[in-house]
Design a protein around this motif. Structure first.
Motif, mmCIF file in Angstrom:
data_model
loop_
_atom_site.group_PDB
_atom_site.id
_atom_site.type_symbol
_atom_site.label_atom_id
_atom_site.label_comp_id
_atom_site.label_asym_id
_atom_site.label_seq_id
_atom_site.Cartn_x
_atom_site.Cartn_y
_atom_site.Cartn_z
ATOM 1 N N LEU A 104 25.636 14.217 11.712
ATOM 2 C CA LEU A 104 25.672 15.502 11.037
ATOM 3 C C LEU A 104 25.906 16.533 12.140
ATOM 4 N N GLY A 105 27.133 17.020 12.250
ATOM 5 C CA GLY A 105 27.491 17.877 13.374
ATOM 6 C C GLY A 105 27.541 19.338 12.991
ATOM 7 N N MET A 106 26.908 20.173 13.792
ATOM 8 C CA MET A 106 26.892 21.602 13.503
ATOM 9 C C MET A 106 28.208 22.242 13.940
ATOM 10 N N ALA A 107 28.771 23.078 13.073
ATOM 11 C CA ALA A 107 30.020 23.777 13.369
ATOM 12 C C ALA A 107 29.882 25.239 12.969
ATOM 13 N N ARG A 108 30.371 26.122 13.842
ATOM 14 C CA ARG A 108 30.334 27.565 13.554
ATOM 15 C C ARG A 108 31.596 28.038 12.840
ATOM 16 N N SER A 109 32.695 27.358 13.082
ATOM 17 C CA SER A 109 33.993 27.851 12.600
ATOM 18 C C SER A 109 34.685 26.813 11.725
ATOM 19 N N ASP A 110 35.707 27.281 10.997
ATOM 20 C CA ASP A 110 36.511 26.370 10.185
ATOM 21 C C ASP A 110 37.238 25.356 11.066
ATOM 22 N N LYS A 168 37.666 19.674 12.969
ATOM 23 C CA LYS A 168 37.681 18.682 14.044
ATOM 24 C C LYS A 168 36.561 17.657 13.864
ATOM 25 N N LEU A 169 35.400 18.131 13.449
ATOM 26 C CA LEU A 169 34.284 17.205 13.219
ATOM 27 C C LEU A 169 34.592 16.254 12.065
ATOM 28 N N ALA A 170 35.127 16.803 10.996
ATOM 29 C CA ALA A 170 35.464 15.962 9.844
ATOM 30 C C ALA A 170 36.509 14.915 10.225
ATOM 31 N N LYS A 171 37.491 15.317 11.020
ATOM 32 C CA LYS A 171 38.521 14.382 11.454
ATOM 33 C C LYS A 171 37.938 13.267 12.310
ATOM 34 N N ALA A 172 36.919 13.604 13.096
ATOM 35 C CA ALA A 172 36.278 12.612 13.960
ATOM 36 C C ALA A 172 35.432 11.621 13.162
#
Length: 298
Positions: free
Chosen positions: A28-34, A39-43
């Motif tokens: 579950l990766g924290m992301a600030r931006s779209d 990038k997290l979803a792609k990974a």
């Protein structure tokens, strides 16, 4: 294990996400931006929107996970003390959520905030951060305090240069200074040493600590104990075709500016206890080889 990772889109955090996903964990990766979320979803990670100042978001991320890796930090040295306070509040928010669960909380620190206990002696995992510390960042103190409150809290210390593709840390700063000043400099004889480690090797330390680390432990992601600063300056000088020069301490202050403390720092650090405890063995290329190969691409 489902792991909440802060700083998941950063230089070390992306390596941690890759390492966890590649070894059977979910992230579950924290992301600030779209862009970061994409990038997290792609990974292959699940995206958790938020930032280090959104304490409710941090608490939700910790609550929804089996463990936490805290790689996030706001690297703006013009507001360093303020960002250290944000970091401390973030650690406490996640620690409070994990309290009494014995779930792991891994906090990131660095050997660069430490001085050897004796001249020439390596900094080890047993050496605590001084209290009070001359540095306002107190990640270790905040993180390890939760080890007494039912959290499997641990610290991973990174070396002054954690290197690899996409590095925007100390080595690029040195390269840019050499370009700006027209010389690659070192202090005195340049024999002060920096410890180093590759970001992919560091990611393995985080994973192994999650899987079998002990509450209250400090682990060192150190692949190389000590590289003379002069050797790094020599690589920079050769690739930029600028002279490699010695600076006195007074001259170094003018040449390096705010970076002068780090340029003259001696930071020989050992990871033997980490290797023994976790079975960690670094396998990536060393700093000088990495610099030669990747840091001066046209």
């Amino acid at each position: 294990m489902r792991v909440f990772v802060t700083g998941a889109t950063g230089f070390v955090g992306t390596a941690v996400v890759k390492e966890l996903l590649g070894n059977g964990h979910s992230v579950l990766g924290m992301a600030r931006s779209d862009d970061g979320a994409a990038k997290l979803a792609k990974a292959g990670a699940t995206v958790h929107r938020g930032d280090l100042q959104d304490l409710d978001s941090l608490k939700r991320g910790a609550a929804e996970s089996d463990g936490v890796v805290h790689c996030g930090f706001i690297h703006d040295f013009s507001k360093f003390a303020e960002n250290c306070a944000i970091d401390a509040a973030a650690i406490d928010a996640m620690g409070e959520t994990l309290a009494g669960s014995n779930r792991p909380l891994i906090v990131t620190s660095g050997t660069g905030v430490l001085q050897p206990e004796e001249p020439g002696k390596a900094i080890t995992e047993d050496q605590p951060q001084p209290n009070p510390s001359p540095f306002p960042r107190q990640s270790e103190e905040k993180g390890l305090a939760w080890a007494t409150k039912g959290v499997r809290a641990m610290v991973v210390r990174l070396p002054p240069t954690t290197h690899g593709a996409g590095d925007h840390g100390f080595v690029p700063i040195l390269i840019n200074l050499a370009r700006e000043k027209g010389a690659a400099a070192y202090v005195g004889e340049g024999l002060n040493v920096w410890s180093a480690g590759h970001r992919f090797d560091a990611a393995k330390v985080y994973r192994l600590a999650l899987e079998k680390g002990m509450a209250g432990a400090r682990y060192h992601a150190i692949a190389e104990e000590g590289i003379p600063f002069k050797d790094m300056a020599a690589v920079i000088g050769r690739h930029l075709n600028v002279p490699v020069v010695s600076k006195t301490k007074d001259e170094a202050a003018a040449h390096f500016g705010w970076f002068g403390h780090f340029a003259g720092m001696g930071n020989r650090s050992s990871s033997q206890k980490t290797r023994d405890a976790l079975g960690w063995k670094p396998t990536e290329i060393g700093l000088v080889e990495d610099m030669e190969a990747h840091y001066f691409a046209k």
